[in-house]
Write a protein that holds these residues in place. Structure first.
Motif, PDB file in Angstrom:
ATOM      1  N   PRO A 114      -0.106   3.266   2.026  1.00 20.11           N
ATOM      2  CA  PRO A 114       0.725   1.940   1.830  1.00 20.11           C
ATOM      3  C   PRO A 114       0.315   1.382   0.431  1.00 20.11           C
ATOM      4  O   PRO A 114       1.020   0.375  -0.047  1.00 20.11           O
ATOM      5  CB  PRO A 114      -0.093   0.959   2.921  1.00 20.11           C
ATOM      6  CG  PRO A 114      -1.473   1.704   2.995  1.00 20.11           C
ATOM      7  CD  PRO A 114      -1.406   3.080   2.880  1.00 20.11           C
ATOM      8  N   SER A 115      -0.416   1.778  -0.422  1.00 18.60           N
ATOM      9  CA  SER A 115      -0.791   1.327  -1.654  1.00 18.60           C
ATOM     10  C   SER A 115       0.315   1.936  -2.924  1.00 18.60           C
ATOM     11  O   SER A 115       0.336   1.308  -4.049  1.00 18.60           O
ATOM     12  CB  SER A 115      -2.140   1.594  -2.218  1.00 18.60           C
ATOM     13  OG  SER A 115      -3.039   1.153  -1.284  1.00 18.60           O
TER      14      SER A 115
ATOM     15  N   SER B 163       1.385  -4.735   3.860  1.00 18.25           N
ATOM     16  CA  SER B 163       2.774  -5.205   4.464  1.00 18.25           C
ATOM     17  C   SER B 163       3.777  -5.014   3.403  1.00 18.25           C
ATOM     18  O   SER B 163       3.756  -5.252   2.249  1.00 18.25           O
ATOM     19  CB  SER B 163       2.677  -6.809   4.691  1.00 18.25           C
ATOM     20  OG  SER B 163       4.050  -7.568   4.482  1.00 18.25           O
ATOM     21  N   PRO B 164       5.101  -4.451   3.945  1.00 16.69           N
ATOM     22  CA  PRO B 164       6.267  -4.375   3.068  1.00 16.69           C
ATOM     23  C   PRO B 164       6.784  -5.363   2.403  1.00 16.69           C
ATOM     24  O   PRO B 164       7.343  -5.363   1.382  1.00 16.69           O
ATOM     25  CB  PRO B 164       7.163  -3.532   3.981  1.00 16.69           C
ATOM     26  CG  PRO B 164       6.809  -3.936   5.433  1.00 16.69           C
ATOM     27  CD  PRO B 164       5.311  -4.052   5.505  1.00 16.69           C
ATOM     28  N   ASP B 249      11.248  -3.464   4.499  1.00 12.61           N
ATOM     29  CA  ASP B 249      11.144  -4.671   4.949  1.00 12.61           C
ATOM     30  C   ASP B 249      11.561  -4.462   6.453  1.00 12.61           C
ATOM     31  O   ASP B 249      11.105  -4.984   7.596  1.00 12.61           O
ATOM     32  CB  ASP B 249      11.971  -5.717   4.483  1.00 12.61           C
ATOM     33  CG  ASP B 249      11.278  -6.081   3.043  1.00 12.61           C
ATOM     34  OD1 ASP B 249      10.363  -5.731   2.783  1.00 12.61           O
ATOM     35  OD2 ASP B 249      11.991  -6.888   2.292  1.00 12.61           O
ATOM     36  N   PHE B 250      12.661  -3.673   6.673  1.00 11.24           N
ATOM     37  CA  PHE B 250      13.246  -3.489   7.843  1.00 11.24           C
ATOM     38  C   PHE B 250      12.736  -2.148   8.668  1.00 11.24           C
ATOM     39  O   PHE B 250      12.256  -2.282   9.780  1.00 11.24           O
ATOM     40  CB  PHE B 250      14.846  -3.223   7.817  1.00 11.24           C
ATOM     41  CG  PHE B 250      15.472  -4.364   7.152  1.00 11.24           C
ATOM     42  CD1 PHE B 250      15.773  -5.545   7.814  1.00 11.24           C
ATOM     43  CD2 PHE B 250      15.747  -4.252   5.968  1.00 11.24           C
ATOM     44  CE1 PHE B 250      16.230  -6.703   7.233  1.00 11.24           C
ATOM     45  CE2 PHE B 250      16.309  -5.368   5.229  1.00 11.24           C
ATOM     46  CZ  PHE B 250      16.470  -6.665   6.175  1.00 11.24           C
ATOM     47  N   ALA B 251      12.783  -0.976   7.646  1.00 15.11           N
ATOM     48  CA  ALA B 251      12.242   0.095   8.360  1.00 15.11           C
ATOM     49  C   ALA B 251      11.023   0.487   8.876  1.00 15.11           C
ATOM     50  O   ALA B 251      10.756   1.014   9.800  1.00 15.11           O
ATOM     51  CB  ALA B 251      12.669   1.377   7.463  1.00 15.11           C
ATOM     52  N   THR B 252       9.927  -0.382   8.375  1.00 12.33           N
ATOM     53  CA  THR B 252       8.809  -0.355   8.887  1.00 12.33           C
ATOM     54  C   THR B 252       8.244  -0.944  10.083  1.00 12.33           C
ATOM     55  O   THR B 252       7.322  -1.270  10.356  1.00 12.33           O
ATOM     56  CB  THR B 252       7.701  -0.734   7.525  1.00 12.33           C
ATOM     57  OG1 THR B 252       8.000  -1.908   7.178  1.00 12.33           O
ATOM     58  CG2 THR B 252       7.849   0.392   6.580  1.00 12.33           C
TER      59      THR B 252
END
Lengths: 195, 462
Positions: A114-115, B163-164, B249-252
């Motif tokens: 995630p980074s 978080s995205p 933002d959507f896909a995750t």
């Protein structure tokens, strides 16, 4: 002020000679990039070394003709890009896994996956600043006064003219000889320019 | 014989700069636009843009002083027009970077006539986009502390970098910053041209400051060209990353209709598609008002139509793939979401999107349409509309009916939603009009480089 300070430190590129020369050099004005290139090559063959060409767009071959080395900008950008990468890792690790530990959805406090987006973005951000500010530094921008602007037709260099300056710092510099030389290369207007 | 023979070279590659005898003509033609009083069409366009900008001011003031409840967003549609508009504007920006960076790396010489205006468009589109997440926080003056890791005494916490949405903050702010740097670097030699042409001392002073004392010396060009190449090189993955991250933002999320791996490439293609449509819409008008037909030739416009055809077809293919995967996954929620998209309460939006995005670019297969300015102008507007609907369809239809039928709803925009959207169009147009009024809308020094190539090719060199 900064320049004089740097001059005292003796940093490369900021040396100021003991006596200021009276003249910047002789500038000639050519019609086409090809004429300019031909003039540079002839001048090099004649033994002139301190020259500068001015053109409204980058003319390919001028750097080689003038014997300019490769720009070191790539190295600066590389270092800054890697700094951005390290900064992104440190930021995400320290805020998430050291200073403010908060378990969210059972995910590890720090992981590479995630980074990655922020690692990429900060590398790009710092690399872009390095490219622009590094270019400004190498080109000494902003420089609001330069002897080149004392040439009566300096505006041509941003329009449609191709200028060649043989600078007074050249060891072989002799104003009259250089003037005659540039005229013989096809210069339309040759002028001795004040420093 | 001479008039019968057609040079195959010019037949295949029509000249990119027409009617310019020398470099000076290029300088004059582009600089004069910024030096003269603007034509009456400019004032007319400003007359439309400024009231819309005022409307944006009214809507945002009302929103901040009342609360974000004045927008139509509510459960279950928590993201309404605001995020739709955000994604739409960001997408539009992508064409500018594609033209300035990717086409530069591919040595597409035709980009030089359109890159400056397209890059400016990118900046203004990103500015419009940034308004939505900023004002969606409700308290934009505090947003910096929420969005960026700024040490402060009032939150005592850090952002969640897993978080995205945080990735998005970094992607969009980096994108805006790098685009601005790229644009300014490109402008420096042209600002010097305007400085050298300036008649009034005020103009000379302003452009003197802005051009940083650029001289156009060979040693300056050497570093400059490398800086430009590096910026193009890093902007290329950057532009691809931005809409990929927006799509995260959507896909995750776990929401059917959003939770798909196709999103990053599909969003990037859609972004380029919509961006080229916007560039075309604007440039057709600019070209007409300022008589730039010799610099922005039909060949430039045709190439843009081809890019739209390619990216539009990718987008159409992505719609099909989404549907296929929804069926193939055998997941009932996934299947329901897509059937609901096409035949549910938002079917009107879905079919509008399909008509505008899938059908309209297919007309560009025909050379007659690709080279007809009225046709391409109308089609580009259809594509702009279609791409707005694509984002609306993705957001609203996925949210409005989720797993629990008891929480189903239907999103309706309020007047503030509509006013804010129309207002950002006003902001965009105002900025763009100021840009073409005061700065060279076409990259003067780059066009001269292309002209030089053209002249030396005609002479039989290279």
């Amino acid at each position: 002020m900064v320049t004089s300070l740097f001059a005292k430190l003796g940093l490369p590129g900021y040396e100021v000679n003991g006596k200021q020369p009276k003249h910047f050099g002789v500038i000639g004005d050519f019609d086409t990039p090809e004429d300019l290139l031909r003039a540079i090559r002839t001048a090099r063959a004649a033994g002139y070394t301190k020259m500068e060409a001015y053109s409204p767009f980058p003319v390919h071959g001028v750097d080689e003709a003038l014997g300019e080395p490769r720009s070191p900008l790539g190295k600066i950008v590389m270092v800054c890009g890697l700094t951005g990468l390290a900064l992104a890792v440190a930021l995400q690790w320290w805020t998430g896994a050291v200073d403010y530990k908060l378990v969210i959805a059972g995910k590890p406090l720090f992981a590479v996956e995630p980074s990655v987006p922020i690692m990429f973005e900060l590398s790009v951000l710092l690399a872009a600043f390095a490219a622009v500010l590094g270019m400004f530094h190498l080109n000494r921008l902003p420089t609001y006064y330069h002897s080149f602007f004392n040439y009566s037709r300096s505006a041509g260099a941003s329009n449609d003219r191709f200028l060649l300056a043989v600078e007074a710092a050249d060891p072989r510099f002799n104003a009259d000889q250089v003037k005659n030389f540039l005229d013989s290369c096809g210069s339309r207007h040759t002028e001795l320019v004040e420093a | 014989m001479a008039d019968l023979a057609i040079d195959p070279r010019t037949e295949l590659n029509p000249p990119l700069v027409k009617g310019a005898e020398g470099y000076g003509d290029v300088t004059d033609q582009i600089s004069v636009i910024t030096e003269q009083k603007p034509p009456k069409q400019w004032y007319m366009a400003m007359g439309v843009a400024l009231p819309l900008l005022g409307l944006l001011g009214i809507c945002l003031t009302y929103l901040v002083s009342t609360g974000i409840g004045v927008w139509g967003n509510n459960n279950p549609v928590g993201w309404g027009w605001d995020i739709t508009n955000f994604v739409w504007w960001i997408g539009i920006g992508h064409a500018g970077t594609l033209i300035s960076a990717i086409l530069f790396l591919f040595r597409q010489r035709w980009r030089t006539s359109i890159n400056r205006a397209a890059e400016a468009m990118t900046l203004f589109a990103v500015a419009c986009a940034a308004i939505y997440p900023l004002f969606h926080t409700g308290r934009p003056w505090r947003a910096a502390y929420w969005l960026f890791p700024i040490p402060n005494e009032y939150l005592h916490i850090w952002q969640n970098f897993r978080s995205p949405l945080m990735w998005d903050v970094f992607a969009v702010s980096t994108y805006g910053t790098v685009s601005a740097l790229f644009w300014f670097v490109g402008l420096i030699p042209d600002l010097a041209t305007l400085r050298d042409r300036a008649k009034s001392p005020v103009r000379r002073y302003i452009f003197g400051i802005l051009s940083l004392g650029w001289r156009g010396s060979a040693s300056q060009w050497r570093h400059y060209e490398l800086a430009y190449l590096i910026l193009a090189g890093i902007s290329t993955p950057l532009v691809l990353s931005v809409h990929s991250i927006v799509s995260f933002d959507f896909a995750t999320s776990v929401l059917p209709g959003w939770h798909t791996t196709i999103f990053p490439p599909y969003f990037v293609a859609g972004a380029v598609f919509s961006g080229f449509a916007m560039v075309l819409t604007l440039l057709v008008l600019v070209r007409w008002v300022y008589s730039l037909q010799n610099l922005i030739t039909i060949k430039h416009l045709e190439n843009m139509c081809k890019v739209m055809l390619a990216t539009g077809t990718i987008v159409g293919f992505a719609y099909g793939t989404e549907f296929f995967i929804a069926w193939y996954s055998a997941n009932q929620y996934e299947r329901f979401t897509f059937m609901n998209r096409a035949f549910g309460p938002y079917a009107w939006a879905y079919w509008t999107m399909l008509l505008c995005n899938v059908v309209s670019p297919q007309f560009f297969w025909f050379k007659k349409i690709r080279t007809s300015i009225p046709a391409m102008f109308v089609l580009s507007i259809f594509i702009n509309i279609g791409m707005w609907f694509e984002r609306f369809v993705i957001i609203a239809t996925s949210l409005h009916r989720d797993f629990l039928p008891a929480s189903w709803g239907y999103f309706r925009p309020t007047w503030v939603d509509i006013g804010t959207f129309v207002g950002t169009i006003g902001l965009f147009l105002t900025l763009f009009l100021l840009f073409i009024r005061f700065l060279p809308a076409i990259a003067v020094s780059e066009v001269k480089g292309v002209l030089h190539h053209q002249i030396s090719t005609e002479k039989g060199g290279h």
